[in-house]
Every structure is written in structure tokens, then in C-alpha cells.
Design an enzyme around this catalytic site. Structure first.
Site, short mmCIF file in Angstrom:
data_model
loop_
_atom_site.label_atom_id
_atom_site.label_comp_id
_atom_site.label_asym_id
_atom_site.label_seq_id
_atom_site.Cartn_x
_atom_site.Cartn_y
_atom_site.Cartn_z
CB ALA A 4 9.18 1.19 -1.08
CE LYS A 5 6.55 2.49 -8.87
NZ LYS A 5 7.47 1.19 -8.26
NE ARG A 6 6.07 0.50 2.03
CZ ARG A 6 6.73 -0.65 1.22
NH1 ARG A 6 5.99 -0.66 0.26
NH2 ARG A 6 7.26 -1.63 1.31
CG ASP A 22 5.61 -1.24 -8.69
OD1 ASP A 22 6.10 -0.59 -9.86
OD2 ASP A 22 6.26 -0.76 -7.98
#
EC number: 4.1.1.23
Lengths: 269, 269
Positions: A95-97, B99
Site C-alpha cells: 500500500a506504500k502508506r 508507486d
């Protein structure tokens, strides 16, 4: 999941393969589009075809979110299916939060409690108070972007800060955060030669390594430079496995590709 | 929305206020919990109470995601309500995404097409090919984290790279990306003194400025150092407006707080 349980799975299966679920309705076999929930039908078929060959699954949340509420429901069904049927698999919400403290806490709760993932990928740019909220959950892990597999990694990640590249500064700083034993790091396979220095900074941490397969990284180099005593690697492959075929034999083709990688892994560890 | 339309709204309303919708079921008035969808009921009431005083709304997606499918549906209802009833308001999905290329494209489609937001906040760490996919949509904007309002900003953002702080390197590099006229930048109000140098790097870009109010930033300083000829600022306030009261008078209290900020803004521009 505990780290020792994950390492045990790797030992038992002779595999450190993570299958990435980047599910694109334009790429899945067309016959699945008639299913009530094509995204989940595809996820489930891939999981059934590969579970004995891999130790982790990594749904990329972007692909689910792209389909709105329907996609979010498919993500819930996928993680619930994994937790019910394959509880020994390590699950990663890609999710690369990352946000300020109280917001990061919200994200952590969404992924660790609401969805019950074992881990979530996070971005380092906002620093300590954006990362530490993810490290407060027992047996849950945050996987911090360090050196990514894409070309844009050279924009900032490799720039020099205090006489070393920024990604090394990120590793050094983050490894001092509270509960940093719950941190893992993303290091792209396309930059395998950097793994040697990375291992000097974080010798004991798990590294999640994307970029083998479609993006061109070498599995052998990743193992040569990145393996530690407990293996300490999760090598992800997404497209080269899940889209090995887009016909009715897609599950068999995915299994064949996963088996090929697992066999290489068995020889390397 | 076009930039000139946004600037026109600022001129007409004498306001560059953005209201942040960080909706927490533990903080909203308890009588709303009996509603079928308390999150949306609260959003709608806040929008109705403040729309003539602000030019933008910023739902923080973490707070919606924390409630799973139910939260995602409330986010859809909120943006649909805004687009239907208040199409002149600039809408920001505060999602801090980023991303590799094809995944960023998915996120962009999710927020710009599926949900029809005007803009989305994004993180810079993965560089060019993580940012540019967001810049391919006409009249849509990506708001890049540059210098954030939290303490953790000092971990990496202010570290020296090529004789300048990393956030300035981010601004310089990103302003060279393709379609960079569709970029805006996040600069925290708690670091208003940095705005002077930032304006030298991106003189014409809109800056989204969080941190006034609950986080302690000064509106006057933000305007002194950050305003350009077209104002070029969106100052966000979330908690100090939406949680001004947690009783049945919450909407009136939110309006009073927003009015106070709008009056200050009218005097400053």
C-alpha cells in the site's frame, strides 16, 4: 505472524517466494469476467495454484482500489480467504502508506486490524512519527521503502546525504526507531549489487525484493548479496507468475512459473 | 478544474481555506452514530456549514479506509455529493500515494476517474516514474509532499543533498517533470519561514499548507512568505474546524471557526 514462524516456512518449503497479486481486469483471462467477482475469482485461483510453492502473498492495493468499493470488497475477500485457508502464509498489503502520526495510526489499524494483514509497505519521506505508529502492533510488520526497483529511484534515493546515499540514511535512521525489530525493508532486485552494503546496515532484517522476472532482476545475485543466516529474503514476483498465460490454463501456467522460481530458490539456499 | 477557475474562486470568496475531512467516529457527535452512514452524515453537515467560506475540501482517505468497505462507500458518497452540489470547490484526495509506473497509473485512475477528485496528494521518494503518471490527466493535479508539518520532516526532508535540503531538491527535480504545471506542493505551516526559499524555486505553483490551527502554524506567516500574485495558497484546517464542538451544535461551531479563518484570510490577501 512471528519472524521465526516465517523463517520456518522458508526452511520447510525451500522457498522464499512471494507472489504479488497485481490484479488487472484487462489482463486476466476473459472467461473469468463472467464470474460474480472476477478479481477475487482470479486471486483465489492463483492462490490455489501456488500456495505450496510460496511463503507470502502481496496484494497490491492500488489494483483493488482502482475498482472502487467492488475492488475493496475483493481485497477483503482475498485476505480473508488467505487467513482462513492458508494462515501460515505471510501476507503483505502493498500500500506504500505514510502520513503524520494519528493518520498513520488509522492506516495501521485498517491493514493490521480491520483487514488482518501481517504487514504493510510504507514510505519513509515523512520520517519517524509517520513510521512508528505502524510498529506498535505485536507480530505485525511495516516494510519500509529503502531502494526501489524503478528508474525513478535514482532521483532521490541514491543522492548523497552525509556522505552516503539517501537510502542508506533511511536504513540507518529507521533501524533506530522504536520497535524497529518490526521493520523490514524494500530493496529492488534490479539493484542487487547494492545489497552487500545494505546487509552491513541491517544484517538481521527481512528484505522484500521486488523486480525479479518482468523487471529484469537476477535471483542469483539477490541471494549472493542479500541472504543472511535465516535467509532473510522475500523475493516477489507478480506479473511473470500471475500473467504467465491469459487463457483457461492460466492457473497451471502460474504454477509452472512459480515452481521454476521455487526450484531455483531451493538450489540457492 | 482549471487553475484559473480555482484562483477565481479564491478571489470571489476572499478565502483560500481548505477544510480537511479527517473523520473519526470516536470524535464526531454521538447523536450522529444513529444515522445509517454516520461518516457521510458528518461530512455532509460540515460541507453544508462551511461551503461558502472555503474553496476546497480534503478528505483524508486513511480515515475512510480505516472503516473498510463502509468507509470507502462513505468516501464515494462524499466526493459524489461535492461534485454534484458544489462543483466549484477544488477536491483533494489526501492519500499520499506513489508507486512504480503502472501502479501509479492505477492510483491516478482510481482517484481522478473512478472517484472524480480534482487532485490527489502523492509522495516523492520513488521519483519521476512514480509521479509522472499522475500528471497525464487534463485539469487534474498531483500535490507532492515537499516539506511536511510533522516533526519527522527533520529525519530526511531537511537533510542536505547537493548543498541544499532534500525538500528543495524534490521541488527542483519535480518541477522539471513532464506536465509539471499540474503539480502542486505540500508545505507545512509549522515551517512557514521556509516558504520564502520555496517560492524562489516554484514561484507559480499552488502550495497546499497544512498545520494551521491544531498543529500550531501561523496563517499570517504563511501569507507573508508564501503568497504569490494569484495567492497560490490553499491553507488546510481539519481538526480545529470539524471538531470545534462534539455536541449537537457541531455544524454551527465548525462554521464559526471557518468564518474566523476566512475573515483573517480576507484581511491578508
Amino acid at each position: 505472524m512471528t519472524l521465526s514462524h516465517l523463517s520456518k516456512q522458508i526452511e520447510n518449503k525451500k522457498s522464499f517466494l512471494c507472489v504479488g497479486l497485481d490484479i488487472d481486469l484487462e489482463k486476466i483471462p476473459t472467461h473469468l469476467l463472467q464470474e460474480e467477482d472476477p478479481i477475487f475469482a482470479f486471486s483465489k485461483a492463483i492462490i490455489e495454484a501456488t500456495h505450496d510453492l510460496c511463503v507470502a502473498y502481496k496484494p497490491n492495493t492500488a489494483f483493488f482500489e482502482a475498482y472502487g468499493v467492488k475492488g475493496w470488497m475483493a481485497l477483503e475477500k482475498t485476505i480473508n480467504y488467505l487467513n482462513k485457508n492458508y494462515p501460515d502464509h505471510f501476507t503483505i498489503a502493498d500500500a506504500k502508506r505514510g502520513d503524520i502520526g494519528n493518520t498513520s495510526t488509522r492506516y495501521a489499524k485498517a491493514f493490521f486490524e480491520d483487514l488482518n494483514f501481517d504487514s504493510v509497505t510504507i514510505a519513509p519521506y515523512m520520517g519517524k512519527d509517520s513510521v512508528e505508529p505502524f510498529l506498535e502492533f505485536e507480530d505485525k510488520f511495516a516494510i519500509l521503502l529503502a531502494l526501489t526497483s524503478n528508474q525513478g529511484a535514482f532521483d532521490f534515493q541514491t543522492k548523497t546525504v552525509d556522505e552516503k546515499p539517501l537510502y542508506q540514511e533511511v536504513l540507518k535512521t529507521a533501524s533506530q526507531y522504536k520497535n524497529s525489530d518490526r521493520l523490514m525493508y524494500v530493496v529492488g532486485a534490479t539493484k542487487a549489487e547494492y545489497l552487500k552494503e545494505i546487509r552491513q546496515i541491517v544484517p538481521n532484517s527481512f528484505l522484500l525484493v521486488p523486480g525479479v522476472g518482468a523487471q529484469g532482476g537476477s535471483l542469483e545475485e539477490v541471494v549472493t548479496y542479500g541472504k543472511n543466516d535465516q535467509v532473510g529474503l522475500l523475493v516477489n514476483s507478480s506479473r511473470s507468475i500471475i500473467y504467465a498465460s491469459n487463457d483457461t490454463d492460466f492457473a497451471d501456467a502460474a504454477r509452472a512459473k512459480a515452481l521454476e522460481l521455487q526450484k531455483q530458490m531451493a538450489e540457492l539456499i
